[in-house]
Design a protein around this motif. Structure first.
Motif, PDB file in Angstrom:
ATOM      1  N   UNK A   1      49.870  -6.336  31.100  1.00 10.50           N
ATOM      2  CA  UNK A   1      50.563  -7.532  31.434  1.00 10.50           C
ATOM      3  C   UNK A   1      51.850  -7.734  30.569  1.00 10.50           C
ATOM      4  N   UNK A   2      51.600  -7.633  29.464  1.00  8.70           N
ATOM      5  CA  UNK A   2      52.688  -7.965  28.443  1.00  8.70           C
ATOM      6  C   UNK A   2      53.795  -6.861  28.680  1.00  8.70           C
ATOM      7  N   UNK A   3      53.425  -5.599  28.962  1.00  9.95           N
ATOM      8  CA  UNK A   3      54.537  -4.688  29.229  1.00  9.95           C
ATOM      9  C   UNK A   3      55.342  -4.729  30.236  1.00  9.95           C
ATOM     10  N   UNK A   4      54.751  -5.344  31.275  1.00 11.30           N
ATOM     11  CA  UNK A   4      55.391  -5.942  32.671  1.00 11.30           C
ATOM     12  C   UNK A   4      56.446  -6.907  32.179  1.00 11.30           C
ATOM     13  N   UNK A   5      56.085  -8.201  31.594  1.00 18.04           N
ATOM     14  CA  UNK A   5      56.922  -9.003  31.087  1.00 18.04           C
ATOM     15  C   UNK A   5      57.996  -8.561  30.289  1.00 18.04           C
ATOM     16  N   UNK A   6      57.690  -7.607  29.117  1.00 19.88           N
ATOM     17  CA  UNK A   6      58.900  -7.121  28.534  1.00 19.88           C
ATOM     18  C   UNK A   6      60.061  -6.235  29.494  1.00 19.88           C
TER      19      UNK A   6
ATOM     20  N   UNK B   1      61.849  -8.854  31.082  1.00 15.61           N
ATOM     21  CA  UNK B   1      62.969  -9.802  30.320  1.00 15.61           C
ATOM     22  C   UNK B   1      64.110  -8.750  30.005  1.00 15.61           C
ATOM     23  N   UNK B   2      63.655  -7.403  29.951  1.00 15.46           N
ATOM     24  CA  UNK B   2      64.877  -6.292  29.384  1.00 15.46           C
ATOM     25  C   UNK B   2      65.756  -6.155  30.733  1.00 15.46           C
TER      26      UNK B   2
ATOM     27  N   UNK C   1      67.002  -2.386  27.175  1.00 15.76           N
ATOM     28  CA  UNK C   1      65.856  -1.645  27.334  1.00 15.76           C
ATOM     29  C   UNK C   1      64.514  -2.231  26.849  1.00 15.76           C
ATOM     30  N   UNK C   2      63.534  -1.346  27.121  1.00 13.27           N
ATOM     31  CA  UNK C   2      61.997  -2.107  26.697  1.00 13.27           C
ATOM     32  C   UNK C   2      62.073  -2.558  25.452  1.00 13.27           C
ATOM     33  N   UNK C   3      62.431  -1.758  24.369  1.00 16.34           N
ATOM     34  CA  UNK C   3      62.496  -2.273  23.121  1.00 16.34           C
ATOM     35  C   UNK C   3      63.074  -3.505  22.953  1.00 16.34           C
ATOM     36  N   UNK C   4      64.232  -3.699  23.646  1.00 12.49           N
ATOM     37  CA  UNK C   4      65.066  -5.053  23.815  1.00 12.49           C
ATOM     38  C   UNK C   4      64.219  -6.051  24.413  1.00 12.49           C
ATOM     39  N   UNK C   5      63.426  -5.827  25.154  1.00 13.41           N
ATOM     40  CA  UNK C   5      62.453  -6.779  25.962  1.00 13.41           C
ATOM     41  C   UNK C   5      61.403  -7.294  24.813  1.00 13.41           C
ATOM     42  N   UNK C   6      60.739  -6.284  24.376  1.00 11.60           N
ATOM     43  CA  UNK C   6      59.814  -6.593  23.425  1.00 11.60           C
ATOM     44  C   UNK C   6      60.606  -7.716  22.141  1.00 11.60           C
ATOM     45  N   UNK C   7      61.733  -7.230  21.793  1.00 16.30           N
ATOM     46  CA  UNK C   7      62.277  -8.163  20.970  1.00 16.30           C
ATOM     47  C   UNK C   7      62.482  -9.565  21.323  1.00 16.30           C
ATOM     48  N   UNK C   8      62.744  -9.838  22.460  1.00 20.14           N
ATOM     49  CA  UNK C   8      63.215 -11.149  23.334  1.00 20.14           C
ATOM     50  C   UNK C   8      61.707 -11.694  22.962  1.00 20.14           C
ATOM     51  N   UNK C   9      60.408 -11.235  23.346  1.00 21.94           N
ATOM     52  CA  UNK C   9      59.091 -11.810  23.203  1.00 21.94           C
ATOM     53  C   UNK C   9      58.860 -12.185  21.855  1.00 21.94           C
TER      54      UNK C   9
END
Length: 259
Positions: free
Chosen positions: A188-193, A196-197, A203-211
């Motif tokens: 679920x958190x992967x889908x959220x990232x 957001x990305x 990219x995905x790493x950018x989405x993770x950084x947002x979280x």
């Protein structure tokens, strides 16, 4: 030399054990020799029927069904891991949370643990041993007002209940501990990232950084993996943690800025 950690011969219930950290805990418990029963609303095809009970734990009837299955099919219980939790509350702060939203958060994050403990703890007390693990959240100490007020409050209630239960049943041989995760990199958190990305055109790493930024940062630079949370739960449930009870064990990569 014997294995450092074993759950051989232990009978365990892990709620919400079909995804994320719950599934990782079920898998690790089985690897360590435990007989495991898990539950969710529906059984994934990969999970054997004998390991599963279909039930809605947000209801009184669902909790009763699971408790009866545990005692009937396992013949008792040695470990209960309350993994169930989550939130469907809307964003918008306190004003967006009507009574129905509050009830949903409590029904998912607090009452299942209370009801199952009420059904299963007496059997542990009778045998003079057992472990109850309540999976709470760092949100109980670090709520996000825009989106997690009700979830955080429900998890805080679970934490307080857990501490009180530990004081009551530890003298009778039953340990009660809390595991308090931060952000876990679940499906679920992967889908959220990823969402957001996409919105931020990164990219995905950018989405993770947002979280991570929304949490005030994670010093180790990444979320916990489901297997890492399972490792902590398995240790606390094992005989290696025989004198640990009534305590909270945070696994958040350093997210909470104070001790």
């Amino acid at each position: 030399m014997s294995d450092f950690l074993t759950l051989a011969g232990k009978r365990a219930l892990v709620t919400s054990g079909t995804k994320g950290a719950g599934a990782a805990t079920v898998a690790l418990f089985r690897e360590l020799g435990a007989q495991v029963l898990t539950t969710a609303r529906s059984r994934p095809a990969a999970l054997p029927e004998e390991m599963f009970v279909a039930a809605d734990l947000t209801t009184i009837e669902g909790c009763a069904t699971v408790a009866q299955a545990v005692l009937g099919r396992l013949g008792g219980v040695d470990i209960v891991v309350h993994m169930l939790g989550g939130s469907s509350a809307p964003a918008g702060g306190f004003a967006a949370l009507d009574d129905a939203e509050w009830q949903k958060e409590l029904a998912l994050n607090l009452f299942p643990a209370i009801r199952l403990d009420r059904e299963l703890a007496p059997a542990m007390i009778a045998q003079g041993s057992g472990v109850v693990v309540h999976v709470t959240s760092i949100q109980s100490r670090l709520p996000l007002p825009e989106a997690t007020t009700a979830y955080a409050a429900a998890k805080a209630a679970l934490s307080t209940y857990s501490k009180s239960l530990s004081k009551e049943v530890s003298p009778k041989g039953v340990r009660v501990v809390r595991v308090s995760p931060g952000w876990i990199e679940t499906e679920a958190s992967v889908r959220l990232a990823e969402r957001l990305a996409k919105e931020a055109r990164t990219d995905y790493e950018g989405g993770k950084k947002i979280i991570m930024d929304s949490l005030g940062g994670i010093p180790i630079g990444r979320p916990s993996k489901p297997a890492e949370v399972a490792n902590l739960i398995a240790f606390l449930a094992s005989g290696r943690a025989a004198t640990i009870t009534g305590s909270e064990h945070v696994i958040d990569g350093g997210t909470i800025p104070t001790a």
